[in-house]
Every structure is written in C-alpha cells, then in structure tokens.
Design a protein around this motif. Sequence first.
Motif, mmCIF file in Angstrom:
data_model
loop_
_atom_site.group_PDB
_atom_site.id
_atom_site.type_symbol
_atom_site.label_atom_id
_atom_site.label_comp_id
_atom_site.label_asym_id
_atom_site.label_seq_id
_atom_site.Cartn_x
_atom_site.Cartn_y
_atom_site.Cartn_z
ATOM 1 N N SER A 579 29.118 -44.325 -23.116
ATOM 2 C CA SER A 579 30.150 -43.320 -23.431
ATOM 3 C C SER A 579 30.836 -42.793 -22.168
ATOM 4 C CB SER A 579 29.548 -42.166 -24.220
ATOM 5 O OG SER A 579 28.767 -41.353 -23.382
ATOM 6 N N ASN A 580 30.180 -42.965 -21.013
ATOM 7 C CA ASN A 580 30.822 -42.532 -19.776
ATOM 8 C C ASN A 580 32.032 -43.394 -19.427
ATOM 9 O OD1 ASN A 580 29.541 -40.295 -19.003
ATOM 10 N ND2 ASN A 580 28.643 -41.148 -17.137
ATOM 11 N N SER A 581 31.988 -44.650 -19.855
ATOM 12 C CA SER A 581 33.093 -45.523 -19.476
ATOM 13 C C SER A 581 34.086 -45.776 -20.604
ATOM 14 C CB SER A 581 32.557 -46.856 -18.944
ATOM 15 O OG SER A 581 31.474 -47.303 -19.717
ATOM 16 N N ILE A 582 33.629 -45.732 -21.875
ATOM 17 C CA ILE A 582 34.589 -45.994 -22.951
ATOM 18 C C ILE A 582 34.638 -44.904 -24.019
ATOM 19 C CG2 ILE A 582 34.542 -48.515 -22.717
ATOM 20 C CD1 ILE A 582 32.667 -48.515 -25.188
ATOM 21 N N GLY A 583 33.885 -43.820 -23.854
ATOM 22 C CA GLY A 583 33.858 -42.756 -24.867
ATOM 23 C C GLY A 583 35.106 -41.904 -24.846
ATOM 24 N N GLU A 584 35.059 -40.774 -25.554
ATOM 25 C CA GLU A 584 36.217 -39.888 -25.544
ATOM 26 C C GLU A 584 35.955 -38.727 -24.592
ATOM 27 O OE1 GLU A 584 34.941 -38.247 -29.966
ATOM 28 O OE2 GLU A 584 36.653 -39.548 -29.665
ATOM 29 N N ALA A 587 36.414 -40.814 -20.033
ATOM 30 C CA ALA A 587 35.882 -42.171 -19.906
ATOM 31 C C ALA A 587 36.572 -42.861 -18.730
ATOM 32 C CB ALA A 587 36.121 -42.952 -21.187
ATOM 33 N N THR A 588 35.752 -43.269 -17.750
ATOM 34 C CA THR A 588 36.315 -43.783 -16.502
ATOM 35 C C THR A 588 37.088 -45.076 -16.691
ATOM 36 O OG1 THR A 588 34.175 -44.774 -16.138
ATOM 37 C CG2 THR A 588 34.626 -42.730 -14.966
ATOM 38 N N MET A 589 36.555 -45.970 -17.522
ATOM 39 C CA MET A 589 37.211 -47.263 -17.664
ATOM 40 C C MET A 589 38.572 -47.094 -18.337
ATOM 41 S SD MET A 589 35.990 -50.694 -19.621
ATOM 42 C CE MET A 589 34.359 -50.736 -18.903
ATOM 43 N N ILE A 590 38.618 -46.268 -19.358
ATOM 44 C CA ILE A 590 39.883 -46.060 -20.071
ATOM 45 C C ILE A 590 40.906 -45.402 -19.148
ATOM 46 C CG2 ILE A 590 40.963 -44.801 -21.972
ATOM 47 C CD1 ILE A 590 38.306 -45.225 -23.494
ATOM 48 N N ARG A 591 40.440 -44.449 -18.351
ATOM 49 C CA ARG A 591 41.347 -43.765 -17.428
ATOM 50 C C ARG A 591 41.954 -44.766 -16.432
ATOM 51 N NH1 ARG A 591 44.814 -41.866 -15.968
ATOM 52 N NH2 ARG A 591 45.379 -39.852 -15.113
ATOM 53 N N SER A 592 41.096 -45.644 -15.903
ATOM 54 C CA SER A 592 41.587 -46.623 -14.924
ATOM 55 C C SER A 592 42.530 -47.625 -15.549
ATOM 56 C CB SER A 592 40.423 -47.402 -14.308
ATOM 57 O OG SER A 592 39.640 -46.546 -13.557
ATOM 58 N N LEU A 593 42.159 -48.109 -16.740
ATOM 59 C CA LEU A 593 43.017 -49.075 -17.429
ATOM 60 C C LEU A 593 44.389 -48.462 -17.667
ATOM 61 C CD1 LEU A 593 40.542 -50.472 -20.100
ATOM 62 C CD2 LEU A 593 41.702 -51.821 -18.360
ATOM 63 N N HIS A 594 44.377 -47.203 -18.099
ATOM 64 C CA HIS A 594 45.635 -46.518 -18.410
ATOM 65 C C HIS A 594 46.495 -46.418 -17.176
ATOM 66 C CE1 HIS A 594 48.302 -43.127 -19.362
ATOM 67 N NE2 HIS A 594 48.191 -43.525 -20.606
ATOM 68 N N LYS A 595 45.848 -46.074 -16.056
ATOM 69 C CA LYS A 595 46.618 -45.895 -14.831
ATOM 70 C C LYS A 595 47.201 -47.226 -14.367
ATOM 71 C CE LYS A 595 44.616 -44.244 -11.015
ATOM 72 N NZ LYS A 595 43.794 -43.164 -10.466
ATOM 73 N N LYS A 596 46.399 -48.292 -14.496
ATOM 74 C CA LYS A 596 46.813 -49.567 -13.943
ATOM 75 C C LYS A 596 47.746 -50.338 -14.861
ATOM 76 C CE LYS A 596 44.798 -53.045 -10.993
ATOM 77 N NZ LYS A 596 43.582 -53.690 -10.537
ATOM 78 N N TYR A 597 47.478 -50.310 -16.159
ATOM 79 C CA TYR A 597 48.235 -51.182 -17.064
ATOM 80 C C TYR A 597 49.112 -50.444 -18.072
ATOM 81 C CZ TYR A 597 44.736 -54.306 -15.153
ATOM 82 O OH TYR A 597 43.947 -55.009 -14.310
ATOM 83 N N GLY A 598 49.032 -49.122 -18.106
ATOM 84 C CA GLY A 598 49.927 -48.373 -18.986
ATOM 85 C C GLY A 598 49.376 -48.168 -20.377
ATOM 86 N N PRO A 599 50.018 -47.288 -21.132
ATOM 87 C CA PRO A 599 49.502 -46.880 -22.435
ATOM 88 C C PRO A 599 49.443 -48.003 -23.469
ATOM 89 C CG PRO A 599 51.566 -45.738 -21.913
ATOM 90 C CD PRO A 599 51.183 -46.518 -20.717
#
Lengths: 856, 84
Positions: A579-584, A587-599
Amino acid sequence: MKDIIYKKIERITFGSLSPKEIKKMSAAKIVTPELYDKEGYPVDGGLMDVRLGVIDPGLRCKTCGLKLKECIGHFGYIELARPILHIKYIKVIHDALKCTCKECGVLLLDQKQREKYQTNMEKILRRPSLLRKRGKAVILTARTTKKCPHCGAKQSTIKIEKPTTFLEDDRRLSPIEIRSRLEKLDDDTVTLLGMNPEYARPEWFTLTLLPIPPVTMRPSITLETGERSEDDLTHKLGDIVRINQRLFENISAGAPEVIVEDLWDLLQYHVTTYFDNEVTQVPPARHRSGQPLKTLTERIKSKEGRFRYNLTGKRVNFAARTVISPDSQIHFNEVGVPKLIALELTVPERVTGWNKERLKAFVERGPKKYPGSNYVIRPDGKKKKITDETREQLLEEMQPGYIVERHLMDGDLAIFNRQPSLHKMSIMCHRIRVMPGRSFRLNPAVCFPYNADFDGDEMNLHIPQTEEAMAEAEVLMQVQTQIISPKHGLNVIGCIEDAIAGNYILTAGLTVPKDKAVQLLVSSGVDNRQAFRKFGSFVSGKDVFSALLPDDFSLVSKCRDGTRLVIKLGAIKEGVVDSNSIGEEGATMIRSLHKKYGPDFTIDLMGKIFRLGINVLFDCGFTTGVSDTDLPEELMVKIRKLIQDTEKEVQEYIEIYNSRKLEIVPGKTAEETLELHVLQILNKVRNKIGDLIANSADEKNPTIVMARSGSRGNILNLSMIAACVGQQALRGKRIDKGYKKRTLSLFKKGELSPKARGFIGVGFKDGLDPVDFFFGSMTGRDSLMDTALRTPKSGYLYRRLANALQDIRVEYDHTVRGASGNIVQFHYGDDDLDVAKTEKGTIDVRRIVEEVKIDR
Amino acid sequence: MVEKKEAAFNIFKHNLVPKYTKLKPEELNGLFQQYNISPKQLPKLCMKDPVAKELELQPGDVVKIISKSQTVKERVFYRVVISG
C-alpha cells in the motif's frame, strides 16, 4: 419578450413605503375578506381581485392587459381602522420615542451635543452605513436625557413590553399616540436618528395602510377534487381584512372601548404574524391541521427560504440520481449507467452534412428503442418530441442546423457527484458505460475521493449539454486529472483491498509458469509482447509485475516493513509492492508515474495494476476466517503469561499507592500519578502482544498478508481477536464511572485493579464476560455519540468557512486576493509553491538523486 | 492616564517579532503601482498593535514586515495602519 430595454443601474436605494406610495402603487383597494362569489369568480375588492394580476391561464390582467407569466402582478392595499405597529421596526420606534421630547418632538440633545453630531452631515448622507453609525451614537447619548432642552418638559422612561406594547411610566401608549408623537419629528431629527427622511420616516413604521401583495406571489392551487386551496399568505391576509372590517364596524357603531381595544390587539396580532410567524412570545398562527403558517419572513429566511433554496441552489435538468454499487472491471474514469436512465437522459447533437444519416437513424429508432432519441430541436428553437406520429415528419424535414437529443451512449461525458461535496474531488467527470440494472456502477478505487461506500449511498449524475461544457469537463474534471490532491500533493486514487493484497502476494515471492503469467497479464489488459518474449518457462511475480512498467521507469522507495523497494529501468530489483507504493494517499509509485508520464498514462496503468492484483487473487484464491487467527500453543502461553505479569505489575503499583509510598509526578495528585503509570503499562501490553504475533507469524496466513500489505486490517486487530482486547478508555482515562467509588456493584469500593477499570484481558475469540462486554459497550456507545454529534457541528463550521473564503484566488501577479481586490497574501502560501506539484508540500531532492543514480 | 511605561522589555528583540520598517512617503506610490492597488486593499495593522504603538505609527502609514519562514528564507509583507 421583444420590448427589452437596456439600461445601466447606477444605484439602488432601499427605503420603506410611505402611505402615499402604498396608495400610488396600488391597483385596488381591498375591503372584503371574501375571495370568490357563488359562481367561483373573484369578488371585486376581495383578496383575489382580478386587478391584482392573473394566475389562471388564458385570462388577461385587468390592470395591464398582459397574459399569465407576462404580468408580474400588482399590489393592492387595505386601510387599517387603527394604526398598527410594524413588528420588524419596534426597535426603531422605541429608539425614536426614547430620544425625542414627548411634548414638542425635539431631539433630546443640548446645543453643544447637537453641533457635535451635525458635523460632516453632507458626507454622511451620501453613505448609508455612516448615517446608521451616526444614528447609533446619537441614540446612545440622547436616550439618557431627563429633561427636554427645548421646552423643559420632564421625560419619562419608555419600556417595551414584548412583543408590541409600549409602556410609559406603566401607562400603555396606544399606537395612535405613538404615531402622533413620531409625526412631530422634523427632518433634522430623523436624520440624526440615522434615517434619511426622504426614504424612511419613523411614523411610517406605524402602519395605517397595509400593502396587499399581488396574487402572483400567493397563487391558489386547484386540487384534483376541483376544490381550491389558498396560499398561506392569502389565509393570513383574509384574517387581517376580516378583523379590520369588524374593527371598522365596531368603531362606527360606537362600541365600548374594551371591545374596540380587544379587536385592535387581535388585528395587531394578525399583522405581526403576517410579517413574521416566529416572533418570540407570539403564538404562531396555524392551519386547521395545526401546522404553522409560512408567512413573509419564513419565505425568505434560512435553509428553505428564498435565498438558500431558490437562489444559491437550483434544481437542474439532465440529471439522475440512484444507488451506487461497485464494479471492479470497469475503468476508474468510467461510470456504469443503467439503461433505464440512458433512455431518459440525452446529449444534444447538431445535424451536419456529415452526421445526418447517423442522426437520422437515432430519430428513426425513437424514444423507446435504445439507442434512439427523445427530442428534435428546430433551428428556430422549437423543441419537438419524437412520437410515432411526429417521427415521419421530423425525419423528412431534418437537415443541417437541426439538433437531435439522442440517448446516452458509451463514451459520453458525465459529471458524477456525491454529497457532501467537501473538496473538488467530490465532483469528477466520468465516461459513461451503459449497463443493465438499476444502479450506478463505479470502480471501488474511486470511492476514496468521493468518500463513498456501497451500504446504500446514492450519487448524482449530470450530463453537460454544450460542447463548451463537455470540453471543460473533459479537460478539467476527468478522474485522471484528479489523481493528485491539491491538499497535500499526494495521490487520492490508488489501489485498494484485493488489488493491494494481490500485488503483494505476486511480488512477495510467487512464481508462475509462463503461460499463467501471460494469461494474468493479458486478462488485466496488458499487451506487451516484448515483455512476454523475455519470460522464461517459469516467471517470478516480480517479473510479472515489471512487465506492466515502462522501460525507463526507476524508483527508490520504502516498503511498509521498512525495507527498500527498488525499481530499475522498469524492473523490480528489490522489495515488494504494497500500500505504500500503490495504495491511496501517498503511494510513491503512483506519484512518480504521474510525474513522469502524466495523468492519462497513470490512470491506465493503475487500472492494469488493479486488475492484475484482482486476477492474482482469483487465481490463487484468497479467504480468511476465524481459524486464521488461531495462534500456536506456545505463543498463547507466552501471551497469557505476559498479561498475567502485567496485571501483577499493576497490582504492585496499587500496593505502593495504598501504602502511600508512590513517587508523585510534579503537578499531579497521587491518584493521577497512579492512573498515569497504570494506563501506560496496560496500553503497552497490546502492542507487546502485537509484536509477539508479528514476529512469529506465518507468512502465508491471509490475515497476516492483509495486514502486511496494508490492504485491510492491522496486527492490532488480529491481536484483539486472538489474544487481548485491551484497555477500554473514556476521554483518555480508564473507566471510572458508574457507582460510588466503583464501576460496577460486583467490585469492592475503591478497587483499582485492571479488570475493575475496563481492562479486557481476553480476546474476542475467547469470549467476553458480562463485565468486559459492558465496558466494551461503554466505549462503543461513547464513540458512536461522539461522531453523531460532531458531524453536524463540523458541517456548519465548514459552511461558514467556505462562504467566507469562496472568492479568494491567486491573481496573475502571484498575489492572493479577495473579491474586492484586497490582498490576502503577497505570494501564495508565502513560497509560491503549488502544493499539487509537490509531495506533502516539499520536494524530496535526495530521492530524485538516488533515482537518477540507479538509472546510470 | 497611565504614564507611558519605560521600555521594560524591547518587543523587537523577541525572536517571534519580525522586522518592521515604516515606508517613506515617496516609497508608497511605488508599492501601490507594483500591485495596482489603493491603500485600502493592503492587509491591515491595528493602531493598537503593540508594534504600531512602539513605532508611533499613524493611520495610513504602511509598514514593511520581513519575517523568517520555514519554506522561504524571507517573507515580505506590507500592512497599512488603521485606527481603532
């Protein structure tokens, strides 16, 4: 509608109506309380007089000649037999009486004071707020004067006997007297009292004429039985007119003073409740059914009043509301709409040369067959309903410029909302997916921003009706644009429950055959053949998950257990997904993906991750039951020992306390010191038990998996079920309520043992004895009441806050300003940071560096 | 009337009190032009504020306040003194 005159409003003046004006604006004088004659036609001079406007279709107004809806109605008036005090101006009348001489009507100020207050008068007259302020100051000084500076008459005190009686030295002042006194005031006096005599004079507050509002604002309703039901206001006005007529008759017949006065008081009551039916100390006027009448003030005031009900909030068309239910197979930014609703709601589409044939097919299918259409709008704005009769004709005349209102279809835009709309994520734009059934379907992952669950929640759906609205909704409000919250810069949409547990199991050490791996991925929506080709005959879970990630994605983050999660160039090297990387929320992974690849990319990938998690669980099976909380024998022994030791420790403390040898903490009494220690010890047990269970846990145990992955529950929940419920606390203290010096009558007086003060030393599974159960219920009830009482309070707090802050915005020069351009901050948040572009308000440079290093 | 207390304690030396400087009349126009505002639109400082009393500010004066901030080194704020 063609005679529109365009003018600019320069100013608006509010004032009260003088008798002269009332007469001038009136279309009729009302003299009889009767409404209709025997034929059902409105009586002349009655309250429904035809000169007051039209409320029946087809008729024309006797005054202006316009039809229904064109004529806005006309006022009438009645002549009151005796003056009546206006309830809303009682205070003003009181002030005016107190501040002026009872004999000569001069303001009770000596020359010096008068001069002082008359300075700057021209300027003040132009500013109503200043005028009122000056008036208040004058009243404050003038009301204490005992003797008239002009004629020397001694002044007596005037008191209000609520609601509408004035007493001068215990003698009642009749409204006639009051009126004649107020008439004596000259313009200067009125001005100094804070009124502009042109627009408001105190004697106008003692009513001699009463305006009768037009029938258009109190329309009568015809019931199904053909009976007419009148508006509350008409009822009230009927009372007033009736009593007024009786008063007239009695006066002219020379009736005794007592009778006249009684009728006068009754008239005063009716006029008072006509203005405000919620005056204190006045019994509200009621219907025959006993329900209070809704008169003028109630029409305007509070939540159901004109402002909040009709002006700030309005009902809209093209909206639907129903119960929501979950569907984990639809995308995050989709909403399942029942076919029944899709047949009713429409999207307008303009006919062009290119889509003419397509739209004709919609019209052809008509309103009953999906996907059809309900209306056709001609270029002149005429809206035509499509029926079996009109269809042929409409099909024939359809040409570019026509608008077809077609049924909702998959992919249309809709605005989805759940109340209370506390933040912007409470209203988001989804794409429609028409489905069978009767409920709205939404992906459970977007429950969090809406704060929704499926225990019967209902949600609203709105269909934007213009291209502009659709474009705005799509660009600004779609779910993917709302992944990151502006409150803390972290994601509010993420994987939940099964999706987290599934991915945890997958990445924590599952190995699957190649065909299984490919099947998992493909059924989750992945079509990455290059990744599939790299798979060996057996694939590790980490590699399966990595197949989802883009090849240039790197991440360094922490897992929930404190170890590192390292992703290098699209492959998990270390750690597990939890949940630390994909939870609500964070979530670190979601934050990074969003920053790098957009919504757009992120929402799509999140959907895939979500489905992968679920599919893993589908495949390996996942369930939990009471037996999963069974602990090994030796662990149970250990725990029992721990609880016993703790109880013994507490007992020792109590003994020290009883022998008065306890070392007292500064600022606390001996009892408080003891409680402090005891509570500390008892609270520690549960954590210790939690640690024991965590350390000796079976990694395959579903309950443990859920707790470890962060998908649901925690070790504490587990230990409460398995071993020890722990200390029950009320207001941060052990339970000490109940009987004199004891919580329950089965304990000794003054008993301080853990058990007697709400410590539950057994788990839920062991079963609670009545004492334990009672203490558990106490804290349960307490928290239930707490939430029930807090919700409305915080709701009102929020309403006030939102109303106060609603105009504040950041301007182009970076200043934060209010509605009048007043500066609130010179830089947004002093640092000009857009929180949505940070993580928790900061930027973690160190982590970025680490990620860059890994890429090398 | 209570006599003006001798500076028993200098509030400007307190570490929570930021640096206040009164703007010179010729500096005012520049500020108003920079933000395109009238003095009324500035944040306000009450004349009874201990700092305003200490600096003997009059209504209409504008002070520049430089305080330390966690996120940004120096936070600059302007306030106009009002009576009451």
